[in-house]
Design a protein around this motif. Structure first.
Motif, PDB file in Angstrom:
ATOM      1  N   GLU A  49      39.737  38.867 -86.640  1.00 54.35           N
ATOM      2  CA  GLU A  49      39.168  40.098 -86.111  1.00 54.35           C
ATOM      3  C   GLU A  49      37.742  40.254 -86.619  1.00 54.35           C
ATOM      4  O   GLU A  49      37.470  40.080 -87.807  1.00 54.35           O
ATOM      5  N   ILE A  50      36.846  40.593 -85.706  1.00 55.70           N
ATOM      6  CA  ILE A  50      35.459  40.872 -86.053  1.00 55.70           C
ATOM      7  C   ILE A  50      35.315  42.390 -86.105  1.00 55.70           C
ATOM      8  O   ILE A  50      35.514  43.069 -85.099  1.00 55.70           O
ATOM      9  N   ILE A  51      35.009  42.910 -87.272  1.00 51.04           N
ATOM     10  CA  ILE A  51      34.879  44.358 -87.453  1.00 51.04           C
ATOM     11  C   ILE A  51      33.395  44.703 -87.533  1.00 51.04           C
ATOM     12  O   ILE A  51      32.671  44.154 -88.376  1.00 51.04           O
ATOM     13  N   SER A  52      32.960  45.601 -86.664  1.00 49.82           N
ATOM     14  CA  SER A  52      31.560  46.020 -86.617  1.00 49.82           C
ATOM     15  C   SER A  52      31.441  47.470 -87.057  1.00 49.82           C
ATOM     16  O   SER A  52      32.265  48.298 -86.686  1.00 49.82           O
ATOM     17  N   HIS A  53      30.411  47.761 -87.832  1.00 49.10           N
ATOM     18  CA  HIS A  53      30.107  49.161 -88.164  1.00 49.10           C
ATOM     19  C   HIS A  53      28.642  49.281 -88.547  1.00 49.10           C
ATOM     20  O   HIS A  53      28.010  48.331 -89.008  1.00 49.10           O
ATOM     21  N   VAL A  54      28.105  50.467 -88.324  1.00 42.79           N
ATOM     22  CA  VAL A  54      26.703  50.740 -88.623  1.00 42.79           C
ATOM     23  C   VAL A  54      26.567  50.998 -90.117  1.00 42.79           C
ATOM     24  O   VAL A  54      27.299  51.808 -90.687  1.00 42.79           O
TER      25      VAL A  54
ATOM     26  N   ASP B 272      16.958  53.423 -88.944  1.00 41.78           N
ATOM     27  CA  ASP B 272      15.672  54.065 -89.147  1.00 41.78           C
ATOM     28  C   ASP B 272      15.068  54.361 -87.775  1.00 41.78           C
ATOM     29  O   ASP B 272      15.792  54.386 -86.780  1.00 41.78           O
ATOM     30  N   GLU B 273      13.756  54.550 -87.698  1.00 42.13           N
ATOM     31  CA  GLU B 273      13.126  54.928 -86.430  1.00 42.13           C
ATOM     32  C   GLU B 273      13.182  53.827 -85.383  1.00 42.13           C
ATOM     33  O   GLU B 273      13.144  54.086 -84.185  1.00 42.13           O
ATOM     34  N   THR B 274      13.264  52.579 -85.819  1.00 40.15           N
ATOM     35  CA  THR B 274      13.161  51.467 -84.879  1.00 40.15           C
ATOM     36  C   THR B 274      14.423  50.638 -84.738  1.00 40.15           C
ATOM     37  O   THR B 274      14.517  49.856 -83.793  1.00 40.15           O
ATOM     38  N   ALA B 275      15.375  50.767 -85.660  1.00 40.16           N
ATOM     39  CA  ALA B 275      16.498  49.823 -85.623  1.00 40.16           C
ATOM     40  C   ALA B 275      17.778  50.430 -86.188  1.00 40.16           C
ATOM     41  O   ALA B 275      17.738  51.360 -86.991  1.00 40.16           O
ATOM     42  N   PHE B 276      18.887  49.851 -85.737  1.00 43.54           N
ATOM     43  CA  PHE B 276      20.194  50.083 -86.331  1.00 43.54           C
ATOM     44  C   PHE B 276      20.556  48.834 -87.123  1.00 43.54           C
ATOM     45  O   PHE B 276      20.300  47.721 -86.674  1.00 43.54           O
ATOM     46  N   TYR B 277      21.178  49.005 -88.262  1.00 42.76           N
ATOM     47  CA  TYR B 277      21.610  47.887 -89.080  1.00 42.76           C
ATOM     48  C   TYR B 277      23.131  47.841 -89.041  1.00 42.76           C
ATOM     49  O   TYR B 277      23.794  48.759 -89.536  1.00 42.76           O
ATOM     50  N   VAL B 278      23.659  46.787 -88.424  1.00 45.74           N
ATOM     51  CA  VAL B 278      25.089  46.676 -88.159  1.00 45.74           C
ATOM     52  C   VAL B 278      25.673  45.540 -88.979  1.00 45.74           C
ATOM     53  O   VAL B 278      25.089  44.456 -89.055  1.00 45.74           O
ATOM     54  N   SER B 279      26.831  45.788 -89.572  1.00 43.22           N
ATOM     55  CA  SER B 279      27.541  44.753 -90.316  1.00 43.22           C
ATOM     56  C   SER B 279      28.743  44.310 -89.492  1.00 43.22           C
ATOM     57  O   SER B 279      29.420  45.131 -88.884  1.00 43.22           O
ATOM     58  N   GLN B 280      29.002  43.009 -89.493  1.00 40.88           N
ATOM     59  CA  GLN B 280      30.177  42.468 -88.795  1.00 40.88           C
ATOM     60  C   GLN B 280      30.988  41.647 -89.752  1.00 40.88           C
ATOM     61  O   GLN B 280      30.494  40.907 -90.541  1.00 40.88           O
TER      62      GLN B 280
END
Length: 153
Positions: A136-141, A145-153
């Motif tokens: 299973e690939i689990i994604s969450h934020v 910031d103003e320009t990007a989302f940083y997501v972990s998988q």
């Protein structure tokens, strides 16, 4: 794309040397290559439509974790019977698609005529994924910031 070129050359060579209709063989080769290359695009469009329908029954917020279940098939393995890196990255892309669709970000970005781009990816392989093994690939934020989302998988 290298596989496509090799397949077309293979079909042309055997079509000419074995007295087949080389034009018919070339058309068949191109059809199979287009179908093979288009499969992932069709699958991603299907996922977007499917998750837009199913998100109504279980709405998620942006900070909620999202899981994407995958099984390693015989077409996804290398000579050691482990999942290939390219297939893992492809499945990560499908997990991103599910994550952003279920969290309503695709709709928000589409209304503003924006798009999602993966700027960088860091992968740490903990253990090999073997044939017919589910994962299973689990994604969450993590943050934004103003320009990007940083997501972990």
């Amino acid at each position: 794309m290298g596989f496509t070129v090799l397949f077309v050359i293979f079909c042309l060579v055997f079509g000419v040397f074995w007295s087949f209709e080389s034009l018919l063989c070339l058309l068949l080769a191109l059809f199979i290559c287009v179908l093979y290359d288009m499969y992932n695009i069709i699958k991603r469009i299907f996922y977007i439509c499917y998750y837009k329908i199913t998100r109504r029954f279980s709405p998620k917020k942006l900070m909620d974790a999202n899981g994407f279940k995958v099984m390693c098939l015989p077409t996804d393995v290398d000579m050691n019977l482990h999942l290939t890196e390219s297939r893992l990255l492809q499945e990560c892309t499908f997990a991103h698609t599910k994550f952003w669709t279920e969290n309503f970000m695709y709709d928000a970005l589409y209304s503003r005529q924006a798009a999602i781009h993966v700027a960088g990816r860091y992968i740490r392989y903990k253990y090999p994924i073997k044939l017919f093994e589910s994962f299973e690939i689990i994604s969450h934020v993590i943050s934004w910031d103003e320009t990007a989302f940083y997501v972990s998988q």
